[in-house]
Design a protein around this motif. Structure first.
Motif, short mmCIF file in Angstrom:
data_model
loop_
_atom_site.label_atom_id
_atom_site.label_comp_id
_atom_site.label_asym_id
_atom_site.label_seq_id
_atom_site.Cartn_x
_atom_site.Cartn_y
_atom_site.Cartn_z
N LEU A 11 0.84 -1.21 0.00
CA LEU A 11 0.00 0.00 0.00
C LEU A 11 0.87 1.26 0.00
CD1 LEU A 11 -2.85 1.32 0.39
CD2 LEU A 11 -2.38 1.24 2.84
N ARG A 12 1.91 1.25 0.82
CA ARG A 12 2.81 2.41 0.91
C ARG A 12 3.47 2.66 -0.44
NH1 ARG A 12 4.66 6.85 1.98
NH2 ARG A 12 2.48 7.07 1.45
N ASP A 13 3.92 1.59 -1.07
CA ASP A 13 4.56 1.75 -2.38
C ASP A 13 3.61 2.41 -3.37
OD1 ASP A 13 6.88 0.53 -1.53
OD2 ASP A 13 6.22 -1.48 -2.14
N ILE A 14 2.39 1.90 -3.39
CA ILE A 14 1.42 2.40 -4.38
C ILE A 14 1.05 3.85 -4.10
CG2 ILE A 14 -0.96 2.13 -5.20
CD1 ILE A 14 -0.51 -0.91 -5.02
N ASN A 15 0.72 4.16 -2.83
CA ASN A 15 0.36 5.55 -2.51
C ASN A 15 1.52 6.50 -2.75
OD1 ASN A 15 -2.35 5.33 -1.85
ND2 ASN A 15 -1.93 4.74 0.26
N LYS A 16 2.72 6.06 -2.40
CA LYS A 16 3.90 6.91 -2.60
C LYS A 16 4.09 7.20 -4.09
CE LYS A 16 8.69 7.12 -1.02
NZ LYS A 16 9.79 6.36 -0.43
N THR A 17 3.88 6.18 -4.91
CA THR A 17 4.02 6.35 -6.35
C THR A 17 2.98 7.34 -6.88
OG1 THR A 17 4.83 4.11 -6.56
CG2 THR A 17 4.01 5.15 -8.58
N LEU A 18 1.74 7.18 -6.42
CA LEU A 18 0.67 8.08 -6.89
C LEU A 18 0.92 9.51 -6.42
CD1 LEU A 18 -2.47 5.84 -6.17
CD2 LEU A 18 -1.31 6.17 -8.37
#
Lengths: 225, 438
Positions: A11-18
């Motif tokens: 989740l952190r990876d995805i939100n950070k990317t967005l």
């Protein structure tokens, strides 16, 4: 288009990317598995398509972004969003658009209770029904309901508008039906046009809003609360 | 001819002068009394505890030579940027709206001078308080008035407000007199209405939801800033345990002496428990979870001086928070405004109609003329002086107990003057080894 797969990323990876992406980027999120707090805190005009259902607070506190959920959403969809758009093809749970300051949410299915609670400027369109206490303490913005509304609609509402095409089970404290003026009909058409909704008959909608009788405390109103 | 009385006229303890005046006021107006501040009734409090200074069995530290640490880190459980405070005394959440912009600025200036934090309140973050607060805690309240992700990211910590000691289970109140153009705009409300904030958050209920809410806030802020959870003193053991379980970095427990901008008198005086009774159950909850000192505990509600600070820390708190005392330091209820207070039908020291916006000291008002009475620079200096004095007082006591860090104070350093306070604080009655209830 960038594909972000929950089977491979956290989740952190995805939100950070967005959150760190550049303007006008396009993302497709796969296998969301009902994850909470997905696509939150985005501050740019990007497009995110989520293939599958999401959990709590999807797209919370976003600005500018366009989020599409091909599925259903859990509680607090788009809570406190400031601008941008959210489109959910399925149903949404409680508190959709809670305290939203701006932007719009389009729900293809039904919305559960307290839809638009404490809304502060957001436009929410629900193609199906909404649950009880929707638009509770709604301050500003518009809630458009194609289906039926549950009990206590618009309880303690301030300056928001509610448009309902179906039946209203009951109105909450200080919420009354108001005349659909030209100005308000135009407002309704604009909201739906902005959301690319065209399959409706504007004449079927009724308007509800505040009687403004509880704005200043009066002991004679004590039994209403 | 008037008959001479044999006995003295006797007033009732049950129907005392204040009670009678309240009955008359209710009969006349038909509405309950609304006021600011915290509980005014006599309550078991930190004055009921005494420190056992060092003697033969313990040795003290030299008051002016040996150091006594006052620094505290708040929120290092999960956040990458915890608050590093020079002193364990923070400024509690008080809103712009309830307070003037000058008062918010003064709080920020004073706190920053001594290296501690201030806290926003219902209604959002003003540029004055962000500009003058080096470390600012941003409150997430049920109303979400002025809630803005940009401000959220500007904050040094986030405080989820579940409850407030003056009104556990109650929402905020800001009456129409104080809803001017700027306040109305920040809260997205019509000017001049009576604003009654909700008592529950709009998008979650219960600890399981709160855990997800905390996750969302961390995802929005990149897991950088600490998340505080503030609860009112009512069931501190359970509330603190649930807040910690939900993922809070810091838990704030506010006892019933904690102030409010405005709520019903009956609420302030009859709901919640004294601050003294909150500390040990809160500490025990953290200890049983193995989280004492890992999740920091802030105690607030009627903290007045360095002795209160030292006692709260000795019982296991990591820091305290002050609100009403900070306002008094700025000039609230100052005798120099006695004539103005009399015009309002009250006295310096008794004024609590903060909701009416007529504060002669220019603190709890949105009236421009009154607000100008408070010089934010001078107010900030006064607050800094007061915070320094509190800190030095607490250090004096800690050194006398042989402690080189305020947080090394412990319950063993305390005894109680009354059976009630001994039971609440879990320390022995003075001169005995008896702790009621153990």
């Amino acid at each position: 288009m960038h594909i972000l797969d929950f089977n491979k990323l956290s989740l952190r990876d995805i939100n950070k990317t967005l959150q760190g992406s550049i303007k006008n980027s396009f993302f497709s999120i796969r296998n969301p598995k009902g994850s909470h707090a997905l696509a939150v805190g985005i501050n740019k005009k990007i497009t995110v398509k989520i293939v599958g259902s999401v959990g709590y607070y999807c797209a919370g506190m976003n600005k500018f972004s366009d989020i599409k959920v091909e599925g259903s959403a859990g509680p607090g969809l788009g809570e406190n969003m400031m601008s941008g758009n959210i489109n959910v093809t399925g149903d949404v749970s409680q508190y959709a658009g809670a305290s939203g300051h701006g932007g719009s949410i389009l729900v293809g299915g039904n919305a559960s209770s307290r839809c638009g609670i404490s809304m502060k400027g957001i436009d929410i369109i629900v193609k199906g029904n909404v649950g009880h206490m929707s638009a509770f303490m709604a301050q500003k913005g518009n809630l458009v309901i194609f289906g039926d509304a549950g009990h206590a609609l618009g309880d303690s509402i301030y300056e928001a508008n509610i448009y309902v095409a179906g039946e209203v089970a009951s109105l909450g404290a200080d919420c009354i039906e108001k005349k659909m003026t030209r100005k308000h009909l135009s407002n309704l058409k604009n909201i739906l046009s902005n959301a690319n909704v065209s399959d409706y008959n504007p004449d079927t909608f009724r308007r509800f809003g505040s009687a403004r009788s509880l704005y200043n405390f009066n002991v004679d109103n004590a039994k209403i609360y | 001819m008037k008959k001479k009385s044999i006995t003295e006229p006797r007033t009732s303890h049950t129907f005392d002068a204040y009670t009678n005046s309240e009955i008359r006021r209710a009969a006349e107006t038909g509405i309950y009394d609304i006021r600011g501040g915290g509980s005014k009734r006599i309550l078991p409090n930190f004055d009921d505890l005494l420190f056992l200074g060092a003697s033969i069995s313990r040795y003290p530290l030299e008051g002016y030579r040996e150091s006594c640490n006052t620094k505290v880190i708040l929120g290092d459980r999960f956040s990458s940027n915890p608050l590093n405070l020079e002193i364990p005394i923070t400024i509690a959440g008080m809103s712009f709206g309830a307070l003037s912009a000058q008062a918010k600025e003064a709080l920020g200036r004073g706190a920053s001078l001594v290296g501690t934090s201030t806290t926003t309140g219902d209604g959002g973050m003003t540029k004055e308080e962000r500009g003058h607060s080096k470390q600012l805690v941003y409150q997430l309240l049920p109303s979400r008035y002025g809630m803005n992700p940009d401000d959220l990211r500007k904050a040094d910590a986030i405080e989820i407000v579940v409850g407030q000691g003056a009104k556990p289970g109650g929402g905020g109140m800001l009456l129409g007199q104080k809803i001017n153009d700027r306040v109305a705009e920040m809260r997205t409300l019509p000017k001049g209405i009576d604003q009654r904030s909700p008592c529950r958050h709009p998008d979650w209920t219960g600890p399981d939801d709160m855990e997800i809410k905390i996750l969302e806030l961390r995802e929005i802020t990149g897991w950088k800033v600490p998340i505080f959870v503030k609860v009112a003193g009512s069931r501190p053991y359970y509330d603190v345990a649930l807040a910690a379980k939900s993922g809070a970095d810091v838990v704030v427990v506010d006892g019933m002496q904690g102030g409010t901008a405005a709520t019903q008198e009956v609420f302030i005086e009859n709901v919640g428990i004294p601050t003294l009774a909150c500390v040990r159950p809160a500490v025990r909850a953290l200890q049983e979870l193995g989280l004492h000192r890992k999740v920091q505990l802030i105690i607030s509600g009627g903290i007045r001086n360095g002795a209160d600070v030292a006692k709260a820390l000795a019982l296991g708190a990591d820091a305290v928070s002050i609100g009403s005392a900070a306002l008094i330091a700025l000039g609230d209820n100052d005798p120099r405004y006695q004539k103005d207070y009399e015009k309002l039908g009250t006295t310096a020291g008794s004024f609590d109609d903060w909701h009416e916006g007529l504060d002669p000291a220019g603190i709890t008002t949105q009236d421009k003329k009154l607000a100008k009475r408070l010089d934010p620079k001078l107010g900030g200096r006064r607050l800094a002086n007061y915070l320094n004095v509190m800190t030095m007082e607490a250090q004096t006591i800690a050194r006398a107990c042989g402690k080189n860090d305020l947080r090394n104070l412990e319950p063993e350093d305390l005894c109680a003057l009354t059976v009630e306070s001994a039971a609440m604080a879990g320390v022995p009655l003075a001169g005995t080894n008896w702790i009621p209830g153990t």
